[in-house]
Design a protein around this motif. Sequence first.
Motif, PDB file in Angstrom:
ATOM      1  N   CYS A   1       0.832  -1.204   0.000  1.00 24.85           N
ATOM      2  CA  CYS A   1       0.000   0.000   0.000  1.00 24.85           C
ATOM      3  C   CYS A   1       0.874   1.264   0.000  1.00 24.85           C
ATOM      4  O   CYS A   1       1.833   1.362   0.753  1.00 24.85           O
ATOM      5  CB  CYS A   1      -0.900  -0.030   1.222  1.00 24.85           C
ATOM      6  N   TRP A   2       0.519   2.232  -0.852  1.00 23.62           N
ATOM      7  CA  TRP A   2       1.251   3.496  -0.955  1.00 23.62           C
ATOM      8  C   TRP A   2       0.985   4.374   0.258  1.00 23.62           C
ATOM      9  O   TRP A   2       1.688   5.329   0.509  1.00 23.62           O
ATOM     10  CB  TRP A   2       0.855   4.232  -2.249  1.00 23.62           C
ATOM     11  N   SER A   3      -0.033   3.992   1.031  1.00 27.95           N
ATOM     12  CA  SER A   3      -0.393   4.829   2.162  1.00 27.95           C
ATOM     13  C   SER A   3       0.086   4.214   3.484  1.00 27.95           C
ATOM     14  O   SER A   3       0.733   4.884   4.283  1.00 27.95           O
ATOM     15  CB  SER A   3      -1.898   5.039   2.122  1.00 27.95           C
ATOM     16  N   CYS A   4      -0.156   2.909   3.691  1.00 30.90           N
ATOM     17  CA  CYS A   4       0.248   2.307   4.969  1.00 30.90           C
ATOM     18  C   CYS A   4       1.297   1.198   4.816  1.00 30.90           C
ATOM     19  O   CYS A   4       1.711   0.603   5.815  1.00 30.90           O
ATOM     20  CB  CYS A   4      -0.977   1.781   5.713  1.00 30.90           C
ATOM     21  N   GLU A   5       1.672   0.906   3.590  1.00 27.11           N
ATOM     22  CA  GLU A   5       2.706  -0.094   3.281  1.00 27.11           C
ATOM     23  C   GLU A   5       2.354  -1.531   3.671  1.00 27.11           C
ATOM     24  O   GLU A   5       3.222  -2.395   3.733  1.00 27.11           O
ATOM     25  CB  GLU A   5       4.070   0.328   3.853  1.00 27.11           C
TER      26      GLU A   5
ATOM     27  N   ILE B   1      -8.820  -4.740 -16.450  1.00 28.88           N
ATOM     28  CA  ILE B   1      -7.633  -4.140 -15.822  1.00 28.88           C
ATOM     29  C   ILE B   1      -7.550  -4.606 -14.363  1.00 28.88           C
ATOM     30  O   ILE B   1      -8.567  -4.964 -13.766  1.00 28.88           O
ATOM     31  CB  ILE B   1      -7.653  -2.593 -15.882  1.00 28.88           C
ATOM     32  N   ASN B   2      -6.343  -4.592 -13.823  1.00 31.99           N
ATOM     33  CA  ASN B   2      -6.161  -4.999 -12.435  1.00 31.99           C
ATOM     34  C   ASN B   2      -6.474  -3.856 -11.476  1.00 31.99           C
ATOM     35  O   ASN B   2      -6.145  -2.702 -11.743  1.00 31.99           O
ATOM     36  CB  ASN B   2      -4.717  -5.440 -12.182  1.00 31.99           C
ATOM     37  N   GLN B   3      -7.120  -4.222 -10.388  1.00 32.82           N
ATOM     38  CA  GLN B   3      -7.369  -3.244  -9.337  1.00 32.82           C
ATOM     39  C   GLN B   3      -6.716  -3.756  -8.056  1.00 32.82           C
ATOM     40  O   GLN B   3      -6.533  -4.954  -7.887  1.00 32.82           O
ATOM     41  CB  GLN B   3      -8.874  -3.071  -9.127  1.00 32.82           C
ATOM     42  N   TYR B   4      -6.393  -2.839  -7.184  1.00 33.26           N
ATOM     43  CA  TYR B   4      -5.707  -3.208  -5.940  1.00 33.26           C
ATOM     44  C   TYR B   4      -6.457  -2.620  -4.762  1.00 33.26           C
ATOM     45  O   TYR B   4      -6.968  -1.514  -4.833  1.00 33.26           O
ATOM     46  CB  TYR B   4      -4.264  -2.663  -5.940  1.00 33.26           C
ATOM     47  N   GLU B   5      -6.484  -3.422  -3.704  1.00 29.80           N
ATOM     48  CA  GLU B   5      -7.128  -2.926  -2.489  1.00 29.80           C
ATOM     49  C   GLU B   5      -6.245  -3.272  -1.299  1.00 29.80           C
ATOM     50  O   GLU B   5      -5.754  -4.397  -1.193  1.00 29.80           O
ATOM     51  CB  GLU B   5      -8.508  -3.574  -2.343  1.00 29.80           C
ATOM     52  N   CYS B   6      -6.044  -2.297  -0.437  1.00 28.05           N
ATOM     53  CA  CYS B   6      -5.221  -2.533   0.749  1.00 28.05           C
ATOM     54  C   CYS B   6      -6.017  -3.337   1.771  1.00 28.05           C
ATOM     55  O   CYS B   6      -7.157  -2.993   2.083  1.00 28.05           O
ATOM     56  CB  CYS B   6      -4.782  -1.206   1.357  1.00 28.05           C
TER      57      CYS B   6
ATOM     58  N   CYS C   1      -5.882  -0.711   5.265  1.00 29.03           N
ATOM     59  CA  CYS C   1      -6.567   0.586   5.358  1.00 29.03           C
ATOM     60  C   CYS C   1      -7.683   0.779   4.330  1.00 29.03           C
ATOM     61  O   CYS C   1      -8.410   1.772   4.366  1.00 29.03           O
ATOM     62  CB  CYS C   1      -5.566   1.734   5.275  1.00 29.03           C
ATOM     63  N   GLY C   2      -7.798  -0.160   3.391  1.00 28.01           N
ATOM     64  CA  GLY C   2      -8.904  -0.068   2.445  1.00 28.01           C
ATOM     65  C   GLY C   2      -8.666   0.845   1.243  1.00 28.01           C
ATOM     66  O   GLY C   2      -9.567   1.041   0.428  1.00 28.01           O
ATOM     67  N   GLU C   3      -7.476   1.417   1.106  1.00 25.05           N
ATOM     68  CA  GLU C   3      -7.148   2.252  -0.062  1.00 25.05           C
ATOM     69  C   GLU C   3      -7.321   1.422  -1.333  1.00 25.05           C
ATOM     70  O   GLU C   3      -7.023   0.230  -1.339  1.00 25.05           O
ATOM     71  CB  GLU C   3      -5.686   2.729   0.023  1.00 25.05           C
ATOM     72  N   LYS C   4      -7.785   2.067  -2.393  1.00 28.21           N
ATOM     73  CA  LYS C   4      -8.009   1.347  -3.649  1.00 28.21           C
ATOM     74  C   LYS C   4      -7.328   2.070  -4.796  1.00 28.21           C
ATOM     75  O   LYS C   4      -7.212   3.294  -4.778  1.00 28.21           O
ATOM     76  CB  LYS C   4      -9.507   1.290  -3.955  1.00 28.21           C
TER      77      LYS C   4
ATOM     78  N   PRO D   1     -15.302  -4.672 -13.110  1.00 28.22           N
ATOM     79  CA  PRO D   1     -15.364  -3.432 -13.889  1.00 28.22           C
ATOM     80  C   PRO D   1     -14.898  -2.240 -13.048  1.00 28.22           C
ATOM     81  O   PRO D   1     -15.160  -2.192 -11.837  1.00 28.22           O
ATOM     82  CB  PRO D   1     -16.850  -3.299 -14.239  1.00 28.22           C
ATOM     83  N   TYR D   2     -14.207  -1.324 -13.692  1.00 26.47           N
ATOM     84  CA  TYR D   2     -13.685  -0.153 -12.975  1.00 26.47           C
ATOM     85  C   TYR D   2     -14.331   1.120 -13.498  1.00 26.47           C
ATOM     86  O   TYR D   2     -14.288   1.400 -14.691  1.00 26.47           O
ATOM     87  CB  TYR D   2     -12.161  -0.090 -13.137  1.00 26.47           C
ATOM     88  N   HIS D   3     -14.927   1.871 -12.601  1.00 30.80           N
ATOM     89  CA  HIS D   3     -15.559   3.147 -12.962  1.00 30.80           C
ATOM     90  C   HIS D   3     -14.468   4.219 -12.982  1.00 30.80           C
ATOM     91  O   HIS D   3     -13.971   4.620 -11.930  1.00 30.80           O
ATOM     92  CB  HIS D   3     -16.644   3.467 -11.925  1.00 30.80           C
ATOM     93  N   TYR D   4     -14.109   4.638 -14.188  1.00 32.57           N
ATOM     94  CA  TYR D   4     -12.941   5.509 -14.361  1.00 32.57           C
ATOM     95  C   TYR D   4     -13.312   6.989 -14.143  1.00 32.57           C
ATOM     96  O   TYR D   4     -13.366   7.778 -15.061  1.00 32.57           O
ATOM     97  CB  TYR D   4     -12.373   5.287 -15.763  1.00 32.57           C
ATOM     98  N   THR D   5     -13.519   7.352 -12.889  1.00 36.23           N
ATOM     99  CA  THR D   5     -13.926   8.723 -12.576  1.00 36.23           C
ATOM    100  C   THR D   5     -12.753   9.714 -12.675  1.00 36.23           C
ATOM    101  O   THR D   5     -12.968  10.907 -12.838  1.00 36.23           O
ATOM    102  CB  THR D   5     -14.520   8.808 -11.154  1.00 36.23           C
ATOM    103  N   GLU D   6     -11.514   9.192 -12.593  1.00 37.82           N
ATOM    104  CA  GLU D   6     -10.344  10.080 -12.706  1.00 37.82           C
ATOM    105  C   GLU D   6     -10.305  10.779 -14.060  1.00 37.82           C
ATOM    106  O   GLU D   6      -9.614  11.787 -14.223  1.00 37.82           O
ATOM    107  CB  GLU D   6      -9.036   9.296 -12.545  1.00 37.82           C
TER     108      GLU D   6
END
Length: 181
Positions: free
Chosen positions: A4-8, A34-39, A42-45, A18-23
């Motif tokens: 995790c980029w936030s809590c490691e 596409i691959n998605q990641y979830e911590c 801490c739940g970061e996605k 499916p990924y909702h590409y709001t960015e």
Amino acid sequence: MDTCWSCEKPLKVIKGKPYHYTESGLKNIILHGINQYECTACGEKAAEIPRVEDLHFVISKILVCKKTLLSGCEIRFLRKEMGLKSNVMAKILSVDPSTLSRWENAKGPVDESSDKLLRVIYMCWASEQRKEVLFQDLLKLEPVIHHGHPSKRIPQPAKIELTAAEWTVPTPGPAFVPANC
Ligand SMILES: [Zn+2]
């Protein structure tokens, strides 16, 4: 990406969701494959999007060929793709910056001629970028924008669904074919 980029703490890989590409700034883009990641802690996605530039080009093509007026966020998306500040875009479209801002913020519909001009400018810009002529039957752009009373306009498409192969594998032929889109 494995921690995790936030809590490691370790990340869980999620495939096939499916990924909702709001960015993108657009509300209706759904990405598949596409691959998605979830911590796990801490739940970061996050999602791993390959070749974002090509993805944005495919999205832009869909917008430029669509049969309905561009929405505010679609106008903003195409402007940002071209790397233009709003005052420069307003100047190119020969409108007041406040008018462009009203369109982008969905405070009122874009006028049809500016909508069309923006599409053509995008097509020329993309051709310049990619160093090839990307459109075919440009004159058929004429009927794609629905004329008439706003209440009779075709509703905006609810979702644009894209599979990774659609932007990661190059397709031959002209990119913009208004009549077929
Ligand atoms: Zn975390």
